[in-house]
Design a protein around this motif. Structure first.
Motif, PDB file in Angstrom:
ATOM      1  N   PRO A   5       0.794  -1.232   0.000  1.00  0.00           N
ATOM      2  CA  PRO A   5       0.000   0.000   0.000  1.00  0.00           C
ATOM      3  C   PRO A   5       0.827   1.283   0.000  1.00  0.00           C
ATOM      4  O   PRO A   5       0.260   2.380  -0.076  1.00  0.00           O
ATOM      5  CB  PRO A   5      -0.796  -0.103   1.311  1.00  0.00           C
ATOM      6  N   VAL A   6       2.186   1.192   0.088  1.00  0.00           N
ATOM      7  CA  VAL A   6       3.013   2.394   0.224  1.00  0.00           C
ATOM      8  C   VAL A   6       2.906   3.267  -1.032  1.00  0.00           C
ATOM      9  O   VAL A   6       3.117   2.773  -2.142  1.00  0.00           O
ATOM     10  CB  VAL A   6       4.488   2.006   0.467  1.00  0.00           C
ATOM     11  N   PRO A   7       2.604   4.558  -0.890  1.00  0.00           N
ATOM     12  CA  PRO A   7       2.487   5.422  -2.071  1.00  0.00           C
ATOM     13  C   PRO A   7       3.848   5.741  -2.693  1.00  0.00           C
ATOM     14  O   PRO A   7       4.860   5.849  -2.000  1.00  0.00           O
ATOM     15  CB  PRO A   7       1.840   6.703  -1.519  1.00  0.00           C
ATOM     16  N   TYR A   8       3.847   5.896  -4.005  1.00  0.00           N
ATOM     17  CA  TYR A   8       5.042   6.326  -4.744  1.00  0.00           C
ATOM     18  C   TYR A   8       5.354   7.771  -4.403  1.00  0.00           C
ATOM     19  O   TYR A   8       4.484   8.633  -4.392  1.00  0.00           O
ATOM     20  CB  TYR A   8       4.773   6.191  -6.244  1.00  0.00           C
ATOM     21  N   LEU A  23      17.006   1.493 -12.336  1.00  0.00           N
ATOM     22  CA  LEU A  23      17.808   2.653 -12.008  1.00  0.00           C
ATOM     23  C   LEU A  23      18.044   2.692 -10.500  1.00  0.00           C
ATOM     24  O   LEU A  23      17.149   2.346  -9.721  1.00  0.00           O
ATOM     25  CB  LEU A  23      17.112   3.936 -12.453  1.00  0.00           C
ATOM     26  N   ARG A  24      19.240   3.149 -10.107  1.00  0.00           N
ATOM     27  CA  ARG A  24      19.587   3.198  -8.677  1.00  0.00           C
ATOM     28  C   ARG A  24      19.952   4.619  -8.282  1.00  0.00           C
ATOM     29  O   ARG A  24      20.542   5.356  -9.031  1.00  0.00           O
ATOM     30  CB  ARG A  24      20.715   2.208  -8.382  1.00  0.00           C
ATOM     31  N   TRP A  25      19.610   4.946  -7.049  1.00  0.00           N
ATOM     32  CA  TRP A  25      19.728   6.306  -6.524  1.00  0.00           C
ATOM     33  C   TRP A  25      21.120   6.579  -5.969  1.00  0.00           C
ATOM     34  O   TRP A  25      21.706   5.734  -5.299  1.00  0.00           O
ATOM     35  CB  TRP A  25      18.704   6.529  -5.430  1.00  0.00           C
ATOM     36  N   GLY A  41      10.538   7.916   3.800  1.00  0.00           N
ATOM     37  CA  GLY A  41      11.613   7.691   2.848  1.00  0.00           C
ATOM     38  C   GLY A  41      11.032   7.389   1.485  1.00  0.00           C
ATOM     39  O   GLY A  41       9.849   7.060   1.360  1.00  0.00           O
ATOM     40  N   ALA A  42      11.874   7.499   0.446  1.00  0.00           N
ATOM     41  CA  ALA A  42      11.366   7.384  -0.913  1.00  0.00           C
ATOM     42  C   ALA A  42      11.751   6.090  -1.599  1.00  0.00           C
ATOM     43  O   ALA A  42      11.078   5.670  -2.534  1.00  0.00           O
ATOM     44  CB  ALA A  42      11.865   8.570  -1.746  1.00  0.00           C
ATOM     45  N   GLY A  43      12.833   5.441  -1.204  1.00  0.00           N
ATOM     46  CA  GLY A  43      13.328   4.276  -1.920  1.00  0.00           C
ATOM     47  C   GLY A  43      14.513   4.627  -2.794  1.00  0.00           C
ATOM     48  O   GLY A  43      14.737   5.797  -3.140  1.00  0.00           O
ATOM     49  N   THR A  44      15.292   3.603  -3.176  1.00  0.00           N
ATOM     50  CA  THR A  44      16.537   3.836  -3.898  1.00  0.00           C
ATOM     51  C   THR A  44      16.661   3.014  -5.187  1.00  0.00           C
ATOM     52  O   THR A  44      17.640   3.175  -5.912  1.00  0.00           O
ATOM     53  CB  THR A  44      17.745   3.497  -3.002  1.00  0.00           C
ATOM     54  N   PRO A  57      12.352  11.548  -3.627  1.00  0.00           N
ATOM     55  CA  PRO A  57      13.015  12.274  -2.532  1.00  0.00           C
ATOM     56  C   PRO A  57      12.593  13.745  -2.525  1.00  0.00           C
ATOM     57  O   PRO A  57      12.551  14.385  -3.587  1.00  0.00           O
ATOM     58  CB  PRO A  57      14.502  12.121  -2.868  1.00  0.00           C
ATOM     59  N   THR A  58      12.262  14.265  -1.359  1.00  0.00           N
ATOM     60  CA  THR A  58      11.720  15.617  -1.284  1.00  0.00           C
ATOM     61  C   THR A  58      12.692  16.646  -0.711  1.00  0.00           C
ATOM     62  O   THR A  58      12.445  17.845  -0.825  1.00  0.00           O
ATOM     63  CB  THR A  58      10.446  15.636  -0.420  1.00  0.00           C
ATOM     64  N   LYS A  59      13.805  16.193  -0.110  1.00  0.00           N
ATOM     65  CA  LYS A  59      14.748  17.142   0.485  1.00  0.00           C
ATOM     66  C   LYS A  59      16.191  16.891   0.067  1.00  0.00           C
ATOM     67  O   LYS A  59      17.078  17.617   0.500  1.00  0.00           O
ATOM     68  CB  LYS A  59      14.642  17.099   2.010  1.00  0.00           C
TER      69      LYS A  59
END
Length: 306
Positions: A163-166, A301-303, A276-279, A169-171
């Motif tokens: 259920p985690v929303p997409y 793709l990787r962060w 967190g956003a994921g990597t 990264p915001t900061k």
């Protein structure tokens, strides 16, 4: 056909997953517990799906069935033809990615299913966007494995993460980057493309994206992406469009300043509950020259932060 196709060999065995169900607004509704297998035997391919719906809210009556799915497949590397009785339609493979369009009489929906097998060969990124005519009814999506040693933990993680929303990264500024495969509309490989999505957060809801493709495809463009809940909007200067997210998967539609346009799926593989956003981002893009499919791009793709 005496031998299975390349795609059929790629997906042999039984796959286990717990994809989540979302309504048309992107709101999570429940889980679909599924075991899937596609069996080639005596020159005939049959696809099996067994499991059941948990939850579903107002969609439960439509997507809960009283018997497992089974349907025939005319298997080839050009097209996979689904011959019923539970699904009718066709799917086209582009390497380790299949784009399928078909109808499910039991669910009474038209489906556009994207399956992407990752390079470990045991992970499948799955989504089915569900339609009533041109209108989106909802979406199933999630991750599958066929590694029996992982199944118990895998299903627990899908329960937690489905259920985690997409979200991006915001900061933190940085980039998602990696090498993707390119296939033409003729389903033949065209080589590799290095894809980089540089992110510059402008505020908590807006991110400037500088995207570059180099290699088998060359393009560079910048868009300002604005998020509004499960929806996003791409507001130039080099492309315009929008996106709808269903859980961890974002589905963008972009129109460039020339005749090209893009539709895609961006699935955050390691998104978990929390701030967190994921990597890791599994991407699949279809590129159109006007209204004609020109190329299919897919990879991971990787962060890295800047």
């Amino acid at each position: 056909m005496s031998e299975p196709s390349t795609w059929q060999r790629r997906i042999e065995g039984e796959w286990f997953g717990r994809p989540s169900l979302f309504d048309a607004t992107g709101t999570w509704q429940g889980y679909e517990d599924i075991r899937r297998s596609s069996v080639f035997e005596d020159g005939v391919t049959t696809y099996y799906m067994d499991g059941g719906l948990e939850g579903g809210g107002p969609m439960a009556g439509r997507f809960r069935l009283g018997a497992p799915f089974a349907f025939g497949v005319v298997d080839s590397d050009a097209s996979r033809l689904y011959t019923g009785p539970d699904f009718y339609g066709t799917g086209q493979p582009y390497g380790s990615f299949v784009d399928a369009h078909y109808y499910g009489p039991g669910w009474q929906v038209d489906l556009n299913t994207w399956n992407q097998v990752l390079t470990d060969r045991d992970t499948q990124v799955y989504s089915s966007v569900l339609f009533q005519g041109p209108a989106v009814v909802g979406c199933f999506n999630g991750l599958y494995t066929r590694d029996l040693a992982k199944v118990e933990g895998w299903l627990a993680e899908e329960t937690r993460n489905g259920p985690v929303p997409y979200i991006l990264p915001t900061k933190a500024a940085g980039a998602f980057s990696g090498e993707c495969e390119v296939y033409g509309a003729d389903q033949k490989p065209r080589g590799a493309v290095q894809v980089t999505i540089e992110l510059e957060p402008l505020d908590l809801l807006r991110t400037r994206q500088r995207v570059t493709w180099s290699g088998a495809l060359d393009r560079a463009y910048t868009v300002d992406a604005r998020r509004d809940g499960f929806r996003s909007f791409y507001e130039g200067p080099d492309a315009w469009g929008n996106a709808q997210a269903f859980g961890r998967a974002n589905y963008p539609s972009l129109h460039f300043a020339d005749v090209w346009k893009l539709k895609g799926r961006e699935f955050m593989l390691d998104a978990t509950p929390g701030m967190g956003a994921g990597t890791e981002l599994a991407v699949a893009y279809e590129l159109f020259d006007g209204n004609v499919l020109g190329a299919v791009v897919h990879g991971v793709l990787r962060w890295s932060s800047s």
